[in-house]
Design an enzyme around this catalytic site. Structure first.
Site, PDB file in Angstrom:
ATOM      1  CG  ASP A 129     117.943 -25.684  -0.005  1.00  0.00           C
ATOM      2  OD1 ASP A 129     117.097 -25.461   0.883  1.00  0.00           O
ATOM      3  OD2 ASP A 129     118.971 -26.361   0.185  1.00  0.00           O
ATOM      4  CG  ASP A 174     121.366 -29.455   2.055  1.00  0.00           C
ATOM      5  OD1 ASP A 174     120.197 -29.309   1.671  1.00  0.00           O
ATOM      6  OD2 ASP A 174     121.917 -28.695   2.866  1.00  0.00           O
TER       7      ASP A 174
END
Length: 169
Positions: free
Chosen positions: A143, A125
């Protein structure tokens, strides 16, 4: 042959969506590789007010849920979700293009995160929205694809419902 309506073949409908899935996965993996090789770990890299790059690893699923589940369980869960979305995609009529676009984005994002989990044992991330006193969960492009895809499916359902209501009156 006059008067007949030509319907697109299954292949001509599937190829653009598979291309989108492939492109989403490739872009996601390229960016994650760049992040892993070029960004410092757990150091804020400001881009603009309220937006920064921040490399971290998510060892669970969305918002680090199920963090304690073994990788095999998270891989299996992700695979089940992908199969379920493929089933929904297959069951959705071909004239529901917005939904099909949403399914392709969800699958592309899920596959991107699945690859991370299978290769690294975690998801990379790097996108952070924040203020001095608040921050959103760090996330990645995959995402974003999943969230946008879900939004498109909801939008398609709203449009279909409104269209159905209009046709009944």
């Amino acid at each position: 042959m006059s008067g007949s309506v030509k319907t697109p073949s299954a292949l001509s409908r599937i190829v653009p969506m598979l291309s989108l899935v492939t492109g989403a996965v490739a872009l996601d993996q390229l960016i994650k590789w760049l992040v892993e090789t070029r960004l410092p770990f757990h150091e804020l890299v400001p881009v603009m007010p309220m937006f920064a790059l921040y490399r971290t690893w998510n060892e669970g699923i969305a918002f680090s849920l199920l963090k304690g589940l073994p990788d095999s369980g998270l891989l299996a869960l992700t695979a089940v979700v992908i199969v379920f979305v493929l089933y929904l995609w297959w069951r959705t009529p071909s004239d529901r293009g917005i939904a099909h676009l949403g399914f392709a984005l969800i699958i592309g994002g899920a596959l991107g995160n699945l690859i991370d989990r299978a290769v690294y044992g975690h998801v990379v991330d790097y996108i952070l929205f924040h203020t001095e006193s608040w921050s959103f969960a760090v996330f990645n492009l995959a995402d974003s694809f999943i969230s946008i895809g879900a939004g498109l499916i909801v939008l398609d359902e709203v449009i279909a419902t409104l269209r159905e209501r209009k046709n009944r009156t």
